[in-house]
Design a protein around this motif. Structure first.
Motif, PDB file in Angstrom:
ATOM      1  N   PRO A 286       3.798   6.099   0.470  1.00 46.21           N
ATOM      2  CA  PRO A 286       3.748   4.775  -0.154  1.00 46.21           C
ATOM      3  C   PRO A 286       2.351   4.178  -0.007  1.00 46.21           C
ATOM      4  O   PRO A 286       1.626   4.508   0.923  1.00 46.21           O
ATOM      5  N   GLY A 287       1.976   3.338  -0.921  1.00 47.19           N
ATOM      6  CA  GLY A 287       0.691   2.644  -0.773  1.00 47.19           C
ATOM      7  C   GLY A 287      -0.460   3.345  -1.456  1.00 47.19           C
ATOM      8  O   GLY A 287      -1.543   2.789  -1.576  1.00 47.19           O
ATOM      9  N   ILE A 288      -0.245   4.582  -1.889  1.00 45.57           N
ATOM     10  CA  ILE A 288      -1.300   5.290  -2.607  1.00 45.57           C
ATOM     11  C   ILE A 288      -0.851   5.426  -4.053  1.00 45.57           C
ATOM     12  O   ILE A 288       0.298   5.794  -4.328  1.00 45.57           O
ATOM     13  N   SER A 289      -1.757   5.130  -4.985  1.00 44.06           N
ATOM     14  CA  SER A 289      -1.348   5.028  -6.385  1.00 44.06           C
ATOM     15  C   SER A 289      -1.010   6.387  -6.998  1.00 44.06           C
ATOM     16  O   SER A 289      -1.512   7.426  -6.570  1.00 44.06           O
ATOM     17  N   GLU A 291      -2.052   7.190  -9.840  1.00 39.08           N
ATOM     18  CA  GLU A 291      -3.275   7.679 -10.503  1.00 39.08           C
ATOM     19  C   GLU A 291      -4.005   8.659  -9.581  1.00 39.08           C
ATOM     20  O   GLU A 291      -4.418   9.740  -9.991  1.00 39.08           O
ATOM     21  N   TRP A 292      -4.175   8.261  -8.314  1.00 38.18           N
ATOM     22  CA  TRP A 292      -4.860   9.128  -7.347  1.00 38.18           C
ATOM     23  C   TRP A 292      -4.087  10.430  -7.154  1.00 38.18           C
ATOM     24  O   TRP A 292      -4.651  11.518  -7.173  1.00 38.18           O
TER      25      TRP A 292
END
Lengths: 563, 54
Positions: A286-289, A291-292
């Motif tokens: 969680p917390g990482i998009s 897109e990345w």
């Protein structure tokens, strides 16, 4: 330079071999095999504990041994052997002296001290943090210090490799481009520099944290940076073992790449994109998009996969073309049927290629797809996948090349040649089984890194299907087979180095181990190859790839129905 | 020793791609810069943007 450069000319290959380079290749290879023996034993204990009917180790010891298994086989065995490969691909293949041998020995010493320190720390029982050592799990400071020392030593080895390339160019020991095998080693060394630097960036603060000198290490930040080391270290392996596939095919059959330019471009794709696959470990973070996650895996990683598929066509294609040149032209597969399957170097190389592609490659793409990753993330599927890449792929390729390193570098004949013929098959089939059954169990929901898959006394009961237990039992059986193959490898290699007949010029002439050394030293592609058999093999691969990819999407739709 | 083949051409007319592939230090730069920017720097920015729990 301080040490006078002493060379011998290899009677088998005609290559000039620098004595210091040779000594360092031997030392790194020997240390690698020692850590393979330790790590392999730990691996067997882990597999026997995961086998429900045996369940060998108590819980705390299981996690301790699992930590030691990961460090010894994923880092120490592999990287010691890779440093040997780097020195071979630079000083030996380029006919030059190794740069700064005293510094190279210092690097070797740091690696030895680091690996022993980390092992001592694990065996003391206070550093049971698994290979990943995620905070807030905290190991003893000397665990991190050991890993840091090892990494610094390996980094020194990489810089010695680059310095040797400079010497070779300055002293004009080769013309034009470096050989393809050396180019593959350059790829491995570049990925190693990124890997080791990332490890330093995250392990140094974690070491300070373990000593109480800093208050906190952010767990998510740790995971992002740690995986730049943890996964990329396995990408060093991929580059190194692909280089070894080309090396073995060239030495044993005189196989030339189908296109030098295209094979080098495939390595360039590795240099640019392979490390980004680290992101698949963070696909549910969680917390990482998205897109990345999706850029690093489903876009950039596919470019690296394209590189692997180019090698996957080029190497069997090169073998087919070389075999057809040698007269095996009947039908589609005479070249394959009459390949030197009794030669453990060839058998190990080809098995490694097939198992890496079919088991490791396809499942790697599945794991790297954000949506279908959900059905196997952090299950036993993940170790199943990387046993296909790192063990069936890298370790088997390294074992295969050892059957050439012992006669050519250690100058000893292989003992027990009858058993040596069987060794790659025992190990390869054993590891293929381990990989398949762990992936099967993982697909059924069996978690990774868990001592008790029944979750006895858990607050919420978990009821694993009976098939999962069957898979774990089969995993144990195939682990026994792989361990037999691994033990045989160590017996044969250590026995050959210590007791094998000395390979004098006369012995070398009577017992040739290579077909042609000129191909591996030169630049050039196969001209007008006829590759009907390779195209059939590649078609089978693509059908398997598409079907497996489709099956996983179908499975996802069933476990997560939308209405 | 690696001999020059017809594929490589003369020194005076080495294609850009081959010059790139023949320079291990440019490759080293690219191989470190690419994942550092796309994976680590971008990833750290993502983590740094997570609000701190109140």
């Amino acid at each position: 330079m301080a040490l006078a450069a002493k060379f011998r000319t290899c009677p088998d290959t005609g290559l000039k071999v620098h004595s210091q380079a040779e000594a360092l290749i031997k030392a790194n290879a020997v240390l690698g095999i020692i850590f393979l023996a330790v790590g392999g034993l730990f691996g067997l204990l882990v597999a026997l504990t995961r086998w429900p009917a045996v369940h060998l180790l108590p819980d705390e010891l299981f996690y301790l041994i699992l930590t030691g298994h990961g460090a010894n086989v994923l880092l120490f065995w592999i990287i010691f052997f890779e440093i040997a490969v780097l020195y071979f691909a630079s000083a030996v293949l380029l006919n030059c002296r190794l740069a700064m041998p005293k510094i190279a020995w210092l690097g070797f010493l740091l690696m030895v001290v680091g690996a022993i320190t980390a092992n001592v720390s694990v065996l003391q029982g206070e550093s049971t943090v698994m290979f990943t050592s995620y905070p807030p799990l905290k190991a003893q400071p000397h665990f991190y210090l050991g890993l840091i020392l090892f990494a610094v030593g390996a980094l020194v080895g990489c810089f010695i490799f680059f310095a040797t390339l400079v010497i070779a160019k300055q002293e004009k020991t080769y013309e034009g481009s470096v050989p393809l095998v050396t180019f593959g080693a350059i790829t491995a060394a570049i990925i190693a520099v990124f890997t080791i630097a990332s490890g330093a960036v995250i392990l140094i603060p974690t070491w300070l944290w373990s000593m109480g000198l800093i208050a906190n290490v952010d767990p998510v930040l740790y995971k992002v940076v740690w995986w730049a080391m943890g996964h990329s270290s396995q990408q060093i392996n991929v580059s190194a073992h692909v280089a070894i596939w080309y090396l073995i095919a060239a030495l044993l059959l005189g196989a030339k790449p189908l296109s030098e330019k295209v094979s080098r471009f495939a390595f360039l794709l590795y240099i640019l994109f392979l490390q980004l696959a680290s992101a698949h470990h963070l696909l549910v973070e969680p917390g990482i998009s998205s897109e990345w996650k999706i850029f690093n895996t489903s876009y950039a990683m596919y470019l690296a996969v394209l590189g692997s598929m180019i090698h996957g066509l080029s190497i069997p294609g090169a073998v087919e073309a070389a075999q057809r040149r040698r007269g095996f032209t009947n039908g589609t597969f005479e070249w394959l049927r009459k390949a030197p399957w009794g030669n453990p170097a060839f058998a190990g190389m080809f098995l490694s290629l097939v198992l890496f592609g079919f088991l490791g490659g396809i499942t790697g793409v599945v794991l790297g797809t954000e949506q279908i990753n959900l059905i196997m993330h952090n299950t036993l599927y993940v170790p199943g996948h990387f046993h296909a890449t790192v063990v069936a792929g890298t370790t088997l390729a390294f074992m295969a090349v050892t059957y050439l390193v012992v006669p050519l570098i250690f100058r000893r004949q292989i003992i027990l040649p009858g058993l040596a013929k069987w060794q790659p098959y025992l190990f390869g089939i054993g590891v293929a089984g381990i990989s398949l059954f762990m992936m099967g169990a993982g697909t059924l929901g069996v978690p990774r890194r868990h001592w008790d898959i029944t979750f006895t006394d858990a607050a919420i009961a978990v009821d694993m299907p009976g098939t999962a237990f069957l898979m774990m039992g089969l995993n144990g059986l195939f682990a026994l087979l792989a361990a037999t193959g691994g033990l045989l490898y160590i017996l044969i290699v250590v026995g050959s180095v210590l007791f094998g007949e000395k390979r004098t010029e006369a012995v070398a002439k009577a017992n040739p181990v290579i077909f042609d050394a000129s191909t591996v030293k030169s630049y050039g592609s196969e001209e007008h190859p006829k590759l009907s058999g390779t195209y059939v093999l590649v078609a089978i691969f693509f059908v398997a790839f598409v079907l497996y990819y489709y099956v996983n999407w179908k499975f996802l739709s069933e476990v997560w129905p939308l209405s | 020793m690696a001999g020059k083949s017809k594929e490589q051409g003369g020194d005076e007319n080495v294609p850009f791609m081959q010059q790139l592939l023949d320079n291990p230090f440019i490759l080293l730069f690219l191989g470190v810069a690419s994942p550092t920017l796309l994976y680590i720097v971008w990833g750290v920015i993502e983590v740094a943007q997570i609000p701190i729990a109140q």
